[in-house]
Design an enzyme around this catalytic site. Structure first.
Site, short mmCIF file in Angstrom:
data_model
loop_
_atom_site.label_atom_id
_atom_site.label_comp_id
_atom_site.label_asym_id
_atom_site.label_seq_id
_atom_site.Cartn_x
_atom_site.Cartn_y
_atom_site.Cartn_z
N THR A 43 0.84 -1.20 0.00
CA THR A 43 0.00 0.00 0.00
C THR A 43 0.88 1.25 0.00
OG1 THR A 43 -1.71 -1.14 1.25
CG2 THR A 43 -1.76 1.26 1.35
N THR A 46 4.26 4.67 -3.47
CA THR A 46 5.26 3.92 -4.24
C THR A 46 4.63 2.66 -4.82
OG1 THR A 46 6.84 4.72 -2.59
CG2 THR A 46 7.66 3.14 -4.20
N GLY A 111 2.62 4.26 7.52
CA GLY A 111 2.28 5.66 7.24
C GLY A 111 0.95 5.79 6.52
N GLY A 112 0.57 4.73 5.82
CA GLY A 112 -0.72 4.71 5.12
C GLY A 112 -1.79 3.95 5.90
N GLU A 118 -0.71 -5.40 5.78
CA GLU A 118 0.61 -5.52 5.13
C GLU A 118 1.41 -6.64 5.79
OE1 GLU A 118 1.10 -0.89 3.70
OE2 GLU A 118 1.97 -1.48 5.58
C1 5RP Z 1 1.34 2.04 4.25
C2 5RP Z 1 2.81 1.85 4.27
C3 5RP Z 1 3.58 2.40 3.11
O1 5RP Z 1 4.28 1.37 2.52
C4 5RP Z 1 4.53 3.45 3.61
O2 5RP Z 1 3.78 4.43 4.32
C5 5RP Z 1 5.26 4.12 2.44
O3 5RP Z 1 4.34 4.84 1.68
P1 5RP Z 1 4.79 5.71 0.43
O4 5RP Z 1 5.21 4.76 -0.63
O5 5RP Z 1 3.53 6.48 0.08
O6 5RP Z 1 5.90 6.62 0.87
O7 5RP Z 1 3.39 1.28 5.15
O8 5RP Z 1 0.74 1.60 5.45
#
Ligand code: 5RP
Length: 238
Positions: A43, A46, A111-112, A118
């Site tokens: 998620t 990226t 972060g998401g 995950e």
């Molecule tokens: C979501 C995650 C993402 O992998 C992590 O936040 C990185 O996100 P991005 O690719 O938007 O920087 O752990 O829960």
């Protein structure tokens, strides 16, 4: 490059945008997709680049196991079938981003807010391939606020426990109210921690009452990191 030390050659500001670095690692991850096999999909922004790239080879795979509602919606919109995690006994590979990754392949994620799913999808996979731009590379985990998914009735107690460890904890908000995860739980973000022993830290916090998942990925660490840098995508093997 196959070494996991000092992947960033120069401190000079990148002329390539972070978005472009994400696109490049998303495309590079296609190399790890095994034709004929279901792929685990993480998620984030990226991973969205990876999903877009995956759509170009969708005829070669039966589908994906997704780690969030957001990724599921993107996969389906691009015509990639999404399978239930319970219908799968093993995945060849899980591809996901990270908020931080160190030279062991240990990560901070969430972060998401998708950290629990995950971790579940990662646990099904033989290999975790982390895709990240160079800003995610750290020597010690803890710079990024550590996400922890917590049952709502436990948030105050869990925050006190992190404060006893020297962290500053807060409940993640969305539009002024506690963010609710795909699993109906809340996220506590913890600043000010230096996570010197990620395996031990993950084991300890996972035992606290009310903690669903801590965003340290040490048991489910990356085996490979495709790190986007101005001089190209570096392949780090842990
Ligand atoms: C979501 C995650 C993402 O992998 C992590 O936040 C990185 O996100 P991005 O690719 O938007 O920087 O752990 O829960």
């Amino acid at each position: 490059m196959t070494s996991a030390t000092s992947p960033i050659a120069s401190p000079i500001a990148s002329p390539i945008s972070q978005d472009e670095l994400k696109t490049r690692v998303g495309q590079a991850a296609l190399t790890y997709v095994v034709p004929g096999q279901i792929v685990g999909v993480g998620t984030g922004s990226t991973v969205n680049k990876f999903i877009d790239a995956l759509a170009t080879i969708k005829d070669q795979i039966p589908g994906a196991v997704s780690s969030s509602v957001a990724s599921t919606e993107r996969l389906l919109a691009l015509g990639i079938p999404v399978l239930d995690a319970n219908a799968v006994t093993e995945l060849a590979v899980y591809i996901d981003g990270a908020d931080e990754i160190d030279h062991h392949g240990f990560m901070v994620k969430g972060g998401g807010a998708a950290l629990t799913s995950e971790k579940i999808v990662a646990s099904l996979a033989k290999q975790f391939v982390c895709i990240a731009d160079e800003s995610k590379w750290v020597s010690t985990l803890g710079e990024f606020p550590l996400p922890v998914e917590v049952l709502p009735m436990a948030t105050a107690q869990v925050m006190r426990q992190f404060e006893a460890l020297g962290g500053q904890a807060s409940v993640r908000l969305k539009e002024g109210a506690p963010l609710v995860t795909d699993n109906g739980q809340h996220i506590v973000d913890v600043r000010g921690l230096k996570i010197e022993d990620p395996l031990d830290f993950e084991r300890e916090v996972n035992q606290w009452a009310g903690v669903v998942t801590v965003g340290v990925f040490a048991r489910q660490k990356a085996q490979v990191c495709l790190l986007g840098t101005p001089s190209g995508v570096k392949t780090l093997v842990f």
